[in-house]
Design a protein around this motif. Structure first.
Motif, short mmCIF file in Angstrom:
data_model
loop_
_atom_site.label_atom_id
_atom_site.label_comp_id
_atom_site.label_asym_id
_atom_site.label_seq_id
_atom_site.Cartn_x
_atom_site.Cartn_y
_atom_site.Cartn_z
N LEU A 1 -3.35 -0.17 3.23
CA LEU A 1 -3.85 1.21 3.33
C LEU A 1 -5.34 1.20 3.64
O LEU A 1 -5.80 1.94 4.52
CB LEU A 1 -3.56 1.96 2.03
CG LEU A 1 -4.00 3.42 1.97
CD1 LEU A 1 -3.24 4.25 3.01
CD2 LEU A 1 -3.76 3.99 0.58
N LEU B 1 -2.44 11.22 0.22
CA LEU B 1 -3.75 10.65 0.53
C LEU B 1 -4.86 11.49 -0.09
O LEU B 1 -5.85 10.94 -0.60
CB LEU B 1 -3.93 10.54 2.04
CG LEU B 1 -2.99 9.56 2.75
CD1 LEU B 1 -3.11 9.71 4.25
CD2 LEU B 1 -3.26 8.14 2.30
N SER B 2 -4.69 12.78 -0.09
CA SER B 2 -5.68 13.67 -0.70
C SER B 2 -5.77 13.43 -2.21
O SER B 2 -6.87 13.37 -2.77
CB SER B 2 -5.32 15.13 -0.41
OG SER B 2 -6.26 15.98 -0.99
N ILE C 1 -6.61 2.82 7.13
CA ILE C 1 -7.46 4.01 7.11
C ILE C 1 -8.87 3.66 7.59
O ILE C 1 -9.47 4.42 8.36
CB ILE C 1 -7.48 4.66 5.72
CG1 ILE C 1 -6.10 5.28 5.45
CG2 ILE C 1 -8.58 5.72 5.62
CD1 ILE C 1 -5.94 5.88 4.08
N SER D 1 -7.60 10.18 -2.81
CA SER D 1 -9.01 10.37 -2.56
C SER D 1 -9.69 11.11 -3.71
O SER D 1 -10.77 10.71 -4.17
CB SER D 1 -9.20 11.15 -1.25
OG SER D 1 -10.56 11.37 -0.99
#
Length: 141
Positions: A10, A131-132, A14, A135
């Motif tokens: 990941l 993903l949010s 990213i 994060s």
């Protein structure tokens, strides 16, 4: 794949995507970062910008000087400390940042449309909240 392998894949994926998108930017990275900080967080001092970017005060000051000269930011006396200035995003800076963001989104959107089929686009869309959350969690730690 175990959690460590997944995390590394990941990170690499990213990171590669972010570097690729940034490489296509038309603004220097420091300038777009400063405009983005001011857009998201409101007025900041040069020292606060340097801290957020993880750069020296001199480096941030050079970027700020360039942005001031192009009327993308304006400075006003800090209300609590007359030795400092608060930097504000101007309408010209807001417009420049919006143009850059729109260009990035158009470019990335065209790639998504070209490379991914409908099922893959839905999978990518479904991954966004995950993903949010990651994060948000990492930002808070």
């Amino acid at each position: 794949m175990d959690d460590k392998q997944l995390a590394e894949e990941l990170r690499l994926t990213i990171g590669g995507l972010v570097r690729t998108v940034r490489a296509a930017d038309t603004m220097p990275p420091g300038e777009s970062a400063v405009l983005g900080y001011l857009d998201r967080g409101g007025p900041l001092t040069t020292a606060e910008i340097a801290q957020q970017r993880g750069v020296t005060h001199q480096s941030a000051a050079k970027t700020v000087k360039d942005l001031l000269a192009r009327n993308f930011v304006r400075a006003e006396a800090h209300p609590g400390d007359g030795r400092k200035f608060l930097l504000h995003l101007t309408q010209a800076g807001r417009d420049r940042l919006a143009d850059e963001r729109r260009r990035r989104a158009d470019w990335l959107g065209a790639a998504i449309n070209t490379v991914l089929d409908a099922d893959e686009r839905r999978t990518l869309e479904a991954a966004l909240p995950l993903l949010s959350r990651l994060s948000t969690h990492l930002h808070g730690t």
